[in-house]
Design a protein around this motif. Structure first.
Motif, PDB file in Angstrom:
ATOM      1  N   ALA A  69      27.891 -27.105  78.864  1.00 14.62           N
ATOM      2  CA  ALA A  69      28.305 -27.343  77.479  1.00 14.62           C
ATOM      3  C   ALA A  69      28.790 -28.776  77.360  1.00 14.62           C
ATOM      4  N   ALA A  70      28.677 -29.320  76.160  1.00 17.22           N
ATOM      5  CA  ALA A  70      29.276 -30.627  75.895  1.00 17.22           C
ATOM      6  C   ALA A  70      30.262 -30.454  74.750  1.00 17.22           C
ATOM      7  N   GLY A  71      31.345 -31.212  74.767  1.00 19.54           N
ATOM      8  CA  GLY A  71      32.389 -31.077  73.751  1.00 19.54           C
ATOM      9  C   GLY A  71      32.058 -31.836  72.482  1.00 19.54           C
ATOM     10  N   GLU A  72      32.930 -32.799  72.163  1.00 19.98           N
ATOM     11  CA  GLU A  72      32.758 -33.601  70.938  1.00 19.98           C
ATOM     12  C   GLU A  72      31.423 -34.334  70.914  1.00 19.98           C
ATOM     13  N   GLY A 234      30.204 -11.147  70.926  1.00 23.29           N
ATOM     14  CA  GLY A 234      30.690 -12.134  71.864  1.00 23.29           C
ATOM     15  C   GLY A 234      29.788 -13.300  72.181  1.00 23.29           C
ATOM     16  N   LEU A 235      30.360 -14.470  72.011  1.00 21.68           N
ATOM     17  CA  LEU A 235      29.676 -15.704  72.320  1.00 21.68           C
ATOM     18  C   LEU A 235      29.522 -15.865  73.833  1.00 21.68           C
ATOM     19  N   GLY A 236      30.393 -15.212  74.578  1.00 17.52           N
ATOM     20  CA  GLY A 236      30.349 -15.345  76.042  1.00 17.52           C
ATOM     21  C   GLY A 236      29.161 -14.637  76.669  1.00 17.52           C
ATOM     22  N   LEU A 237      28.323 -14.026  75.818  1.00 20.11           N
ATOM     23  CA  LEU A 237      27.232 -13.193  76.333  1.00 20.11           C
ATOM     24  C   LEU A 237      25.838 -13.719  76.046  1.00 20.11           C
ATOM     25  N   VAL A 253      24.717 -20.088  74.635  1.00 21.82           N
ATOM     26  CA  VAL A 253      24.823 -20.454  73.220  1.00 21.82           C
ATOM     27  C   VAL A 253      26.211 -21.040  72.920  1.00 21.82           C
ATOM     28  N   HIS A 254      27.220 -20.622  73.688  1.00 23.69           N
ATOM     29  CA  HIS A 254      28.581 -21.102  73.407  1.00 23.69           C
ATOM     30  C   HIS A 254      28.787 -22.571  73.785  1.00 23.69           C
ATOM     31  N   GLY A 255      29.894 -23.119  73.316  1.00 24.28           N
ATOM     32  CA  GLY A 255      30.217 -24.509  73.585  1.00 24.28           C
ATOM     33  C   GLY A 255      31.221 -24.655  74.722  1.00 24.28           C
ATOM     34  N   SER A 256      31.991 -25.725  74.676  1.00 21.30           N
ATOM     35  CA  SER A 256      32.874 -26.067  75.803  1.00 21.30           C
ATOM     36  C   SER A 256      34.172 -25.271  75.793  1.00 21.30           C
ATOM     37  N   ALA A 257      34.430 -24.511  74.718  1.00 17.99           N
ATOM     38  CA  ALA A 257      35.602 -23.631  74.610  1.00 17.99           C
ATOM     39  C   ALA A 257      36.888 -24.289  75.113  1.00 17.99           C
ATOM     40  N   PRO A 258      37.292 -25.391  74.496  1.00 21.39           N
ATOM     41  CA  PRO A 258      38.472 -26.124  74.977  1.00 21.39           C
ATOM     42  C   PRO A 258      39.742 -25.270  75.013  1.00 21.39           C
ATOM     43  N   ASP A 259      39.788 -24.217  74.176  1.00 19.21           N
ATOM     44  CA  ASP A 259      40.999 -23.370  74.146  1.00 19.21           C
ATOM     45  C   ASP A 259      41.234 -22.606  75.447  1.00 19.21           C
ATOM     46  N   ILE A 260      40.183 -22.351  76.212  1.00 17.40           N
ATOM     47  CA  ILE A 260      40.379 -21.616  77.476  1.00 17.40           C
ATOM     48  C   ILE A 260      39.936 -22.414  78.698  1.00 17.40           C
ATOM     49  N   ALA A 261      39.435 -23.643  78.471  1.00 26.01           N
ATOM     50  CA  ALA A 261      38.922 -24.447  79.588  1.00 26.01           C
ATOM     51  C   ALA A 261      40.025 -24.744  80.601  1.00 26.01           C
ATOM     52  N   VAL A 265      39.045 -18.564  83.418  1.00 28.25           N
ATOM     53  CA  VAL A 265      38.819 -17.224  82.859  1.00 28.25           C
ATOM     54  C   VAL A 265      37.589 -17.150  81.946  1.00 28.25           C
ATOM     55  N   ALA A 266      36.787 -18.221  81.904  1.00 31.18           N
ATOM     56  CA  ALA A 266      35.592 -18.199  81.042  1.00 31.18           C
ATOM     57  C   ALA A 266      34.619 -17.134  81.534  1.00 31.18           C
ATOM     58  N   ASN A 267      33.959 -16.504  80.593  1.00 27.83           N
ATOM     59  CA  ASN A 267      32.950 -15.505  80.922  1.00 27.83           C
ATOM     60  C   ASN A 267      31.664 -16.226  81.353  1.00 27.83           C
ATOM     61  N   PRO A 268      31.222 -16.025  82.590  1.00 28.03           N
ATOM     62  CA  PRO A 268      30.008 -16.731  83.055  1.00 28.03           C
ATOM     63  C   PRO A 268      28.714 -16.015  82.688  1.00 28.03           C
ATOM     64  N   PRO A 306      38.814 -11.890  80.053  1.00 29.92           N
ATOM     65  CA  PRO A 306      39.682 -11.540  78.914  1.00 29.92           C
ATOM     66  C   PRO A 306      38.959 -11.467  77.555  1.00 29.92           C
ATOM     67  N   ASP A 307      37.898 -12.265  77.344  1.00 35.11           N
ATOM     68  CA  ASP A 307      37.178 -12.203  76.059  1.00 35.11           C
ATOM     69  C   ASP A 307      36.580 -10.820  75.831  1.00 35.11           C
ATOM     70  N   LEU A 308      36.357 -10.063  76.910  1.00 39.01           N
ATOM     71  CA  LEU A 308      35.798  -8.710  76.791  1.00 39.01           C
ATOM     72  C   LEU A 308      36.879  -7.661  77.034  1.00 39.01           C
TER      73      LEU A 308
HETATM   74  P1  ATP Z   1      32.508 -26.753  71.154  1.00 39.77           P
HETATM   75  O1  ATP Z   1      33.022 -27.763  70.214  1.00 39.77           O
HETATM   76  O2  ATP Z   1      32.196 -27.301  72.519  1.00 39.77           O
HETATM   77  O3  ATP Z   1      31.385 -25.907  70.597  1.00 39.77           O
HETATM   78  P2  ATP Z   1      34.292 -24.728  70.344  1.00 39.77           P
HETATM   79  O4  ATP Z   1      35.737 -24.923  70.137  1.00 39.77           O
HETATM   80  O5  ATP Z   1      33.391 -24.562  69.174  1.00 39.77           O
HETATM   81  O6  ATP Z   1      33.720 -25.766  71.389  1.00 39.77           O
HETATM   82  P3  ATP Z   1      33.016 -22.569  71.557  1.00 39.77           P
HETATM   83  O7  ATP Z   1      32.678 -22.853  72.949  1.00 39.77           O
HETATM   84  O8  ATP Z   1      31.929 -22.622  70.554  1.00 39.77           O
HETATM   85  O9  ATP Z   1      34.246 -23.437  71.207  1.00 39.77           O
HETATM   86  O10 ATP Z   1      33.766 -21.167  71.531  1.00 39.77           O
HETATM   87  C1  ATP Z   1      34.255 -20.545  70.363  1.00 39.77           C
HETATM   88  C2  ATP Z   1      35.211 -19.435  70.789  1.00 39.77           C
HETATM   89  O11 ATP Z   1      34.561 -18.549  71.720  1.00 39.77           O
HETATM   90  C3  ATP Z   1      36.456 -19.967  71.504  1.00 39.77           C
HETATM   91  O12 ATP Z   1      37.581 -19.233  71.130  1.00 39.77           O
HETATM   92  C4  ATP Z   1      36.152 -19.740  72.964  1.00 39.77           C
HETATM   93  O13 ATP Z   1      37.295 -19.529  73.745  1.00 39.77           O
HETATM   94  C5  ATP Z   1      35.245 -18.529  72.961  1.00 39.77           C
HETATM   95  N1  ATP Z   1      34.281 -18.651  74.066  1.00 39.77           N
HETATM   96  C6  ATP Z   1      33.220 -19.476  74.112  1.00 39.77           C
HETATM   97  N2  ATP Z   1      32.590 -19.387  75.283  1.00 39.77           N
HETATM   98  C7  ATP Z   1      33.267 -18.505  76.016  1.00 39.77           C
HETATM   99  C8  ATP Z   1      33.118 -17.996  77.339  1.00 39.77           C
HETATM  100  N3  ATP Z   1      32.123 -18.372  78.160  1.00 39.77           N
HETATM  101  N4  ATP Z   1      34.018 -17.078  77.772  1.00 39.77           N
HETATM  102  C9  ATP Z   1      35.009 -16.675  76.976  1.00 39.77           C
HETATM  103  N5  ATP Z   1      35.212 -17.109  75.740  1.00 39.77           N
HETATM  104  C10 ATP Z   1      34.355 -18.015  75.246  1.00 39.77           C
END
Ligand code: ATP
Ligand code: MG
Length: 325
Positions: A69-72, A234-237, A253-261, A265-268, A306-308
């Motif tokens: 994933a890439a952030g900003e 779930g985005l983690g799936l 499909v999900h992004g960098s999820a900075p809130d849990i990075a 505990v990220a779902n792989p 934890p997301d699940l």
């Molecule tokens: P970005 O700007 O990189 O897209 P974002 O803040 O939009 O980051 P996302 O990665 O799109 O974050 O995730 C959105 C929500 O889904 C967040 O609350 C994140 O914690 C959760 N999430 C995303 N990927 C995962 C993952 N692999 N495991 C658990 N939770 C995830």
């Protein structure tokens, strides 16, 4: 011979789920040679550019790429990389998994999305202050190419095809899309349904089990696949494949999820399922099926992140998947 795989973990949870997935791939008896490349916000801060030339070249010359994933800097990283692999098709399977809460547990469909044109060509203008335009590009070539890909994909799986469009309003551009898709479908004697994309949005929510392969113009595919993601909880799936003629890039499909990075505990699962798509694209169908079965088994029986609703770490889930393999 071994498969030369470029690995681009990127930012945030990408740095956790990508190495976890490489571990899974390494536990298979498929010969891989992995090369890791940098990209994303961290790279921008350190090296002054989000997507160094060496990364683009590595992705270009690899047999396939696994991306985290890439952030900003996402737009400056993933869009050019999709172009680097010549990706014209974005494939997004959306499935409800046993053991995971879903609004619509019967959901099991695949979006095949045109990945190069439509309204995402970036041709926008401000004519005068407060008056802006966007040019929607739809070509016969790109429409036929995605149609051929979608019909092939469906045929291999014995799946039905639904074509999403809005040709009643966008008569010229979606008219072109539909004409091209019909031409390809008729050449093959393929059976398929056509559905207005707004109506399809409603039907997807009410009866997702009635759809198999959904062939979409670019924006429609983007929106409808996220809508469907909401049905399976779930985005983690959700995995995805960006497929070109002789190269491809696979990413969650999900992004960098900075809130849990950084918490481990990220779902792989999404990235591991993307790796399963990569194995199939490489022709390693059996290995792809094994990875998918192992991930599904762990989703069903735990441990879960934890997301699940679980308490497991990324590493526990990875360990459990590797053990099943
Ligand atoms: P970005 O700007 O990189 O897209 P974002 O803040 O939009 O980051 P996302 O990665 O799109 O974050 O995730 C959105 C929500 O889904 C967040 O609350 C994140 O914690 C959760 N999430 C995303 N990927 C995962 C993952 N692999 N495991 C658990 N939770 C995830
Ligand atoms: Mg996001």
């Amino acid at each position: 011979m071994s498969y030369d795989i470029a690995v681009v973990p990127g930012d945030g949870v990408g740095r956790e789920v990508t190495p976890a997935t490489v571990r899974v791939l390494e536990s298979l008896d498929v010969p891989f040679s992995f090369t890791e490349y940098e990209a994303g916000d961290g790279t921008l801060a350190e090296a002054g550019e989000a997507l160094p030339e060496v990364t683009s070249q590595g992705v270009e010359s690899a047999d396939a790429t696994l991306f985290g994933a890439a952030g900003e800097s996402a737009a400056d990283v993933i869009l050019p990389l999709r172009e680097t692999v010549g990706s014209f098709a974005n494939v997004r399977p959306v499935r409800a998994y046993p053991g995971v809460d879903a609004l619509q547990p019967e959901t099991d469909l695949v979006f095949v999305r045109e990945n190069t044109e439509g309204v995402y060509t970036g041709i926008e203008d401000e004519i005068t202050e407060g008056v802006t335009t966007l040019t929607r590009v739809v070509t016969d070539d790109a429409s036929r190419r995605i149609a051929a890909f979608g019909f092939d994909y469906a045929e291999q799986r014995g799946a039905d095809v639904t074509v999403a469009h809005k040709a009643n309003v966008m008569r010229v551009t979606d008219g072109q899309f539909l004409d091209s898709v019909r031409a390809v479908g008729d050449e093959r004697g393929a059976e398929y349904d056509e559905l207005l994309m707004d109506a399809l949005a409603m039907h997807l929510v009410q009866r997702p089990a009635d759809f198999d392969v959904v062939l979409c113009p670019n924006l429609a595919g983007d929106l409808l696949s996220d809508l469907a993601a909401g049905l399976v909880g779930g985005l983690g799936l959700l995995p995805s494949a960006n497929v070109g003629t002789d190269n491809a890039l696979f990413e969650p499909v999900h992004g960098s999820a900075p809130d849990i990075a950084g918490q481990g505990v990220a779902n792989p699962a999404a990235t591991m399922l993307s790796a399963a798509l990569m194995l199939e694209w490489l022709g390693e169908d059996e290995a792809g099926r094994r990875v998918r079965d192992a991930v599904e088994g762990v989703l069903s029986d735990g441990p879960r992140t934890p997301d699940l609703g679980g308490e497991a770490a990324t590493e526990d889930v990875t360990e459990a998947v590797v053990e099943r393999l």
